[in-house]
Design a protein around this motif. Sequence first.
Motif, PDB file in Angstrom:
ATOM      1  N   UNK A   1       0.846  -1.179   0.000  1.00  0.00           N
ATOM      2  CA  UNK A   1       0.000   0.000   0.000  1.00  0.00           C
ATOM      3  C   UNK A   1       0.889   1.238   0.000  1.00  0.00           C
ATOM      4  N   UNK A   2       0.480   2.269  -0.730  1.00  0.00           N
ATOM      5  CA  UNK A   2       1.220   3.524  -0.766  1.00  0.00           C
ATOM      6  C   UNK A   2       0.411   4.626  -0.086  1.00  0.00           C
ATOM      7  N   UNK A   3       1.054   5.318   0.844  1.00  0.00           N
ATOM      8  CA  UNK A   3       0.420   6.401   1.583  1.00  0.00           C
ATOM      9  C   UNK A   3       1.197   7.680   1.296  1.00  0.00           C
ATOM     10  N   UNK A   4       0.488   8.712   0.850  1.00  0.00           N
ATOM     11  CA  UNK A   4       1.126   9.991   0.527  1.00  0.00           C
ATOM     12  C   UNK A   4       0.792  11.033   1.582  1.00  0.00           C
ATOM     13  N   UNK A   5       1.719  11.956   1.763  1.00  0.00           N
ATOM     14  CA  UNK A   5       1.544  13.081   2.672  1.00  0.00           C
ATOM     15  C   UNK A   5       1.879  14.347   1.884  1.00  0.00           C
ATOM     16  N   UNK A   6       1.016  15.380   1.971  1.00  0.00           N
ATOM     17  CA  UNK A   6       1.389  16.667   1.375  1.00  0.00           C
ATOM     18  C   UNK A   6       2.633  17.138   2.120  1.00  0.00           C
ATOM     19  N   UNK A   7       3.650  17.590   1.404  1.00  0.00           N
ATOM     20  CA  UNK A   7       4.978  17.687   1.995  1.00  0.00           C
ATOM     21  C   UNK A   7       5.675  18.997   1.662  1.00  0.00           C
ATOM     22  N   UNK A   8       6.269  19.620   2.690  1.00  0.00           N
ATOM     23  CA  UNK A   8       7.136  20.767   2.492  1.00  0.00           C
ATOM     24  C   UNK A   8       8.083  20.865   3.683  1.00  0.00           C
ATOM     25  N   UNK A   9       9.368  20.769   3.408  1.00  0.00           N
ATOM     26  CA  UNK A   9      10.407  20.890   4.446  1.00  0.00           C
ATOM     27  C   UNK A   9      10.159  19.986   5.656  1.00  0.00           C
ATOM     28  N   UNK A  10       9.759  18.750   5.399  1.00  0.00           N
ATOM     29  CA  UNK A  10       9.568  17.794   6.483  1.00  0.00           C
ATOM     30  C   UNK A  10       8.217  17.857   7.151  1.00  0.00           C
ATOM     31  N   UNK A  11       7.427  18.888   6.840  1.00  0.00           N
ATOM     32  CA  UNK A  11       6.128  19.090   7.477  1.00  0.00           C
ATOM     33  C   UNK A  11       4.990  18.761   6.518  1.00  0.00           C
ATOM     34  N   UNK A  12       3.792  18.569   7.081  1.00  0.00           N
ATOM     35  CA  UNK A  12       2.600  18.399   6.251  1.00  0.00           C
ATOM     36  C   UNK A  12       2.235  19.767   5.688  1.00  0.00           C
ATOM     37  N   UNK A  13       2.247  19.878   4.367  1.00  0.00           N
ATOM     38  CA  UNK A  13       1.900  21.133   3.708  1.00  0.00           C
ATOM     39  C   UNK A  13       0.404  21.349   3.888  1.00  0.00           C
ATOM     40  N   UNK A  14      -0.005  22.593   4.175  1.00  0.00           N
ATOM     41  CA  UNK A  14      -1.366  22.840   4.632  1.00  0.00           C
ATOM     42  C   UNK A  14      -2.378  23.208   3.554  1.00  0.00           C
ATOM     43  N   UNK A  24       5.787   9.958  -0.372  1.00  0.00           N
ATOM     44  CA  UNK A  24       5.037   8.715  -0.538  1.00  0.00           C
ATOM     45  C   UNK A  24       5.760   7.605   0.207  1.00  0.00           C
ATOM     46  N   UNK A  25       5.024   6.941   1.083  1.00  0.00           N
ATOM     47  CA  UNK A  25       5.555   5.849   1.882  1.00  0.00           C
ATOM     48  C   UNK A  25       4.986   4.543   1.349  1.00  0.00           C
ATOM     49  N   UNK A  26       5.864   3.579   1.100  1.00  0.00           N
ATOM     50  CA  UNK A  26       5.407   2.238   0.743  1.00  0.00           C
ATOM     51  C   UNK A  26       5.291   1.449   2.042  1.00  0.00           C
ATOM     52  N   UNK A  27       4.087   0.954   2.307  1.00  0.00           N
ATOM     53  CA  UNK A  27       3.784   0.350   3.603  1.00  0.00           C
ATOM     54  C   UNK A  27       3.271  -1.073   3.417  1.00  0.00           C
ATOM     55  N   UNK A  28       3.716  -1.949   4.310  1.00  0.00           N
ATOM     56  CA  UNK A  28       3.167  -3.304   4.367  1.00  0.00           C
ATOM     57  C   UNK A  28       2.803  -3.579   5.819  1.00  0.00           C
ATOM     58  N   UNK A  30       2.145  -2.695   9.271  1.00  0.00           N
ATOM     59  CA  UNK A  30       2.497  -1.488  10.021  1.00  0.00           C
ATOM     60  C   UNK A  30       3.962  -1.117   9.812  1.00  0.00           C
ATOM     61  N   UNK A  31       4.593  -1.684   8.777  1.00  0.00           N
ATOM     62  CA  UNK A  31       6.001  -1.411   8.496  1.00  0.00           C
ATOM     63  C   UNK A  31       6.134  -0.494   7.283  1.00  0.00           C
ATOM     64  N   UNK A  32       6.987   0.517   7.402  1.00  0.00           N
ATOM     65  CA  UNK A  32       7.320   1.356   6.254  1.00  0.00           C
ATOM     66  C   UNK A  32       8.488   0.698   5.535  1.00  0.00           C
ATOM     67  N   UNK A  33       8.250   0.281   4.286  1.00  0.00           N
ATOM     68  CA  UNK A  33       9.290  -0.378   3.510  1.00  0.00           C
ATOM     69  C   UNK A  33      10.231   0.637   2.866  1.00  0.00           C
ATOM     70  N   UNK A  34       9.668   1.742   2.389  1.00  0.00           N
ATOM     71  CA  UNK A  34      10.483   2.780   1.758  1.00  0.00           C
ATOM     72  C   UNK A  34       9.686   4.074   1.713  1.00  0.00           C
ATOM     73  N   UNK A  35      10.364   5.168   1.430  1.00  0.00           N
ATOM     74  CA  UNK A  35       9.682   6.442   1.227  1.00  0.00           C
ATOM     75  C   UNK A  35      10.472   7.260   0.225  1.00  0.00           C
ATOM     76  N   UNK A  36       9.754   8.123  -0.498  1.00  0.00           N
ATOM     77  CA  UNK A  36      10.407   9.002  -1.467  1.00  0.00           C
ATOM     78  C   UNK A  36       9.583  10.267  -1.590  1.00  0.00           C
ATOM     79  N   UNK A  37      10.244  11.362  -1.942  1.00  0.00           N
ATOM     80  CA  UNK A  37       9.570  12.622  -2.175  1.00  0.00           C
ATOM     81  C   UNK A  37       9.417  12.800  -3.683  1.00  0.00           C
TER      82      UNK A  37
END
Length: 136
Positions: A1-14, A24-28, A30-37
């Motif tokens: 599963x892929x979970x995305x977060x609105x992102x700016x300088x490490x914070x959730x962009x508002x 974007x975090x690749x999740x299996x 409750x484990x985060x397998x990888x993440x990329x911006x």
Amino acid sequence: MNIAVTYENGQIFQHFGHCQQFKVYEVEGTQILSSKVIDANGSGHGALAGFLQQHGVNVLICGGIGGGARTALAQAGIQLYPGASGSADENMAALLAGALRYDPNTVCSHHHHEEGHTCGEHGCGEHHHDCSHHEH
């Protein structure tokens, strides 16, 4: 599963519609397998849902978001957790632990100012009307 977060300088962009980057975090489980911006390349409100869908995103954590974008995400089959703020990584960990703080009713209307409209605690960062922005 892929979970995305609105992102700016490490914070959730508002503000979802003006978001330039997503983490974007690749999740299996409750484990985060990888993440990329990833860069949104100025996709804009309506196109961002399709952009996320192309990147295989199943879930989005964000701050303020307008009604049209919420509809587009729903049509793309992307589960939404709006009204979150703070560190992207900490919110991601909280989601996986079942402890994410968010407001499912967060809607930020930036096209017109409705009588009595207030953005409340979510701090959408819309300085051209009376939204409060608590975290800076």
